[in-house]
Design a protein around this motif. Structure first.
Motif, PDB file in Angstrom:
ATOM      1  N   LEU A   1       0.821  -1.210   0.000  1.00  0.00           N
ATOM      2  CA  LEU A   1       0.000   0.000   0.000  1.00  0.00           C
ATOM      3  C   LEU A   1       0.853   1.257   0.000  1.00  0.00           C
ATOM      4  CD1 LEU A   1      -2.793  -1.260   2.374  1.00  0.00           C
ATOM      5  CD2 LEU A   1      -3.182  -0.262   0.111  1.00  0.00           C
ATOM      6  N   LYS A   2       0.330   2.284  -0.675  1.00  0.00           N
ATOM      7  CA  LYS A   2       0.996   3.567  -0.792  1.00  0.00           C
ATOM      8  C   LYS A   2       0.092   4.662  -0.215  1.00  0.00           C
ATOM      9  CE  LYS A   2       2.866   2.095  -5.270  1.00  0.00           C
ATOM     10  NZ  LYS A   2       2.949   2.426  -6.720  1.00  0.00           N
ATOM     11  N   PRO A   3       0.673   5.781   0.186  1.00  0.00           N
ATOM     12  CA  PRO A   3      -0.180   6.890   0.667  1.00  0.00           C
ATOM     13  C   PRO A   3      -1.240   7.298  -0.360  1.00  0.00           C
ATOM     14  CG  PRO A   3       2.082   7.279   1.307  1.00  0.00           C
ATOM     15  CD  PRO A   3       2.101   6.047   0.439  1.00  0.00           C
ATOM     16  N   ASP A   4      -0.933   7.176  -1.644  1.00  0.00           N
ATOM     17  CA  ASP A   4      -1.908   7.529  -2.690  1.00  0.00           C
ATOM     18  C   ASP A   4      -3.113   6.587  -2.719  1.00  0.00           C
ATOM     19  OD1 ASP A   4       0.364   8.763  -5.311  1.00  0.00           O
ATOM     20  OD2 ASP A   4      -0.477   9.693  -3.503  1.00  0.00           O
ATOM     21  N   ASP A   5      -3.027   5.464  -2.016  1.00  0.00           N
ATOM     22  CA  ASP A   5      -4.167   4.545  -1.938  1.00  0.00           C
ATOM     23  C   ASP A   5      -5.181   4.986  -0.880  1.00  0.00           C
ATOM     24  OD1 ASP A   5      -1.809   1.892  -2.395  1.00  0.00           O
ATOM     25  OD2 ASP A   5      -3.170   2.717  -3.905  1.00  0.00           O
ATOM     26  N   THR A   6      -4.861   6.022  -0.119  1.00  0.00           N
ATOM     27  CA  THR A   6      -5.776   6.516   0.896  1.00  0.00           C
ATOM     28  C   THR A   6      -7.071   6.993   0.250  1.00  0.00           C
ATOM     29  OG1 THR A   6      -4.018   7.159   2.414  1.00  0.00           O
ATOM     30  CG2 THR A   6      -6.127   8.301   2.640  1.00  0.00           C
ATOM     31  N   ALA A   7      -8.190   6.425   0.700  1.00  0.00           N
ATOM     32  CA  ALA A   7      -9.494   6.742   0.111  1.00  0.00           C
ATOM     33  C   ALA A   7     -10.573   5.995   0.880  1.00  0.00           C
ATOM     34  CB  ALA A   7      -9.531   6.316  -1.358  1.00  0.00           C
ATOM     35  N   VAL A   8     -11.808   6.333   0.567  1.00  0.00           N
ATOM     36  CA  VAL A   8     -12.933   5.504   0.993  1.00  0.00           C
ATOM     37  C   VAL A   8     -13.168   4.485  -0.119  1.00  0.00           C
ATOM     38  CG1 VAL A   8     -15.368   5.431   1.602  1.00  0.00           C
ATOM     39  CG2 VAL A   8     -13.965   7.376   2.325  1.00  0.00           C
ATOM     40  N   TYR A   9     -13.229   3.227   0.251  1.00  0.00           N
ATOM     41  CA  TYR A   9     -13.399   2.139  -0.717  1.00  0.00           C
ATOM     42  C   TYR A   9     -14.844   1.650  -0.665  1.00  0.00           C
ATOM     43  CZ  TYR A   9      -8.433   1.969  -1.643  1.00  0.00           C
ATOM     44  OH  TYR A   9      -7.160   2.278  -2.053  1.00  0.00           O
ATOM     45  N   TYR A  10     -15.444   1.542  -1.850  1.00  0.00           N
ATOM     46  CA  TYR A  10     -16.850   1.181  -1.975  1.00  0.00           C
ATOM     47  C   TYR A  10     -17.016  -0.132  -2.727  1.00  0.00           C
ATOM     48  CZ  TYR A  10     -17.720   6.086  -0.826  1.00  0.00           C
ATOM     49  OH  TYR A  10     -17.756   7.316  -0.212  1.00  0.00           O
ATOM     50  N   CYS A  11     -17.912  -0.939  -2.221  1.00  0.00           N
ATOM     51  CA  CYS A  11     -18.360  -2.128  -2.936  1.00  0.00           C
ATOM     52  C   CYS A  11     -19.463  -1.697  -3.903  1.00  0.00           C
ATOM     53  CB  CYS A  11     -18.879  -3.147  -1.921  1.00  0.00           C
ATOM     54  SG  CYS A  11     -19.418  -4.715  -2.617  1.00  0.00           S
TER      55      CYS A  11
END
Length: 114
Positions: free
Chosen positions: A84-94
């Motif tokens: 994982l990278k800092p750029d992967d920071t997000a809200v993840y939705y199904c």
């Protein structure tokens, strides 16, 4: 009524891993697409990984080789996220695109610290 519930988000250091889960209920059939999207602060929601109608998978270029989408059945879907990278920071939705409509979960927050 279709319900999608995400779990497994959290805070992780760069280089770490997380596994997201999506529990689906309410009649998951006649599926066009089913997968994961994410939305970072100030950015548009974007595709991360999906299963297509024929069961093949598509990934965003930014996660190819690091993330893996899988499912036990149509009611249990997962997203394994490695390196994982800092750029992967997000809200993840199904997300489920069914013949009778498009459905979203409420999301789970993933935060990657540097």
């Amino acid at each position: 009524q279709v319900q999608l519930v995400e779990s497994g988000g959290g805070l992780v250091q760069a280089g770490g891993s997380l596994r997201l889960s999506c529990a689906a209920s309410g009649g998951i059939f006649n599926i066009n697409y089913m997968g994961w999207y994410r939305q970072a602060p100030g950015k548009q929601r974007e595709l991360v990984a999906v299963f297509t109608r024929n069961g093949s998978t598509n990934y965003a270029d930014s996660v190819q080789g690091r993330f893996t989408i899988s499912r036990r059945n149509v009611e249990a879907m997962y997203l394994q996220m490695n390196s994982l990278k800092p750029d992967d920071t997000a809200v993840y939705y199904c997300y489920a695109d069914l013949w009778r409509g498009k459905f979203w979960g409420r999301g789970t927050q993933v935060t990657v610290s540097s």
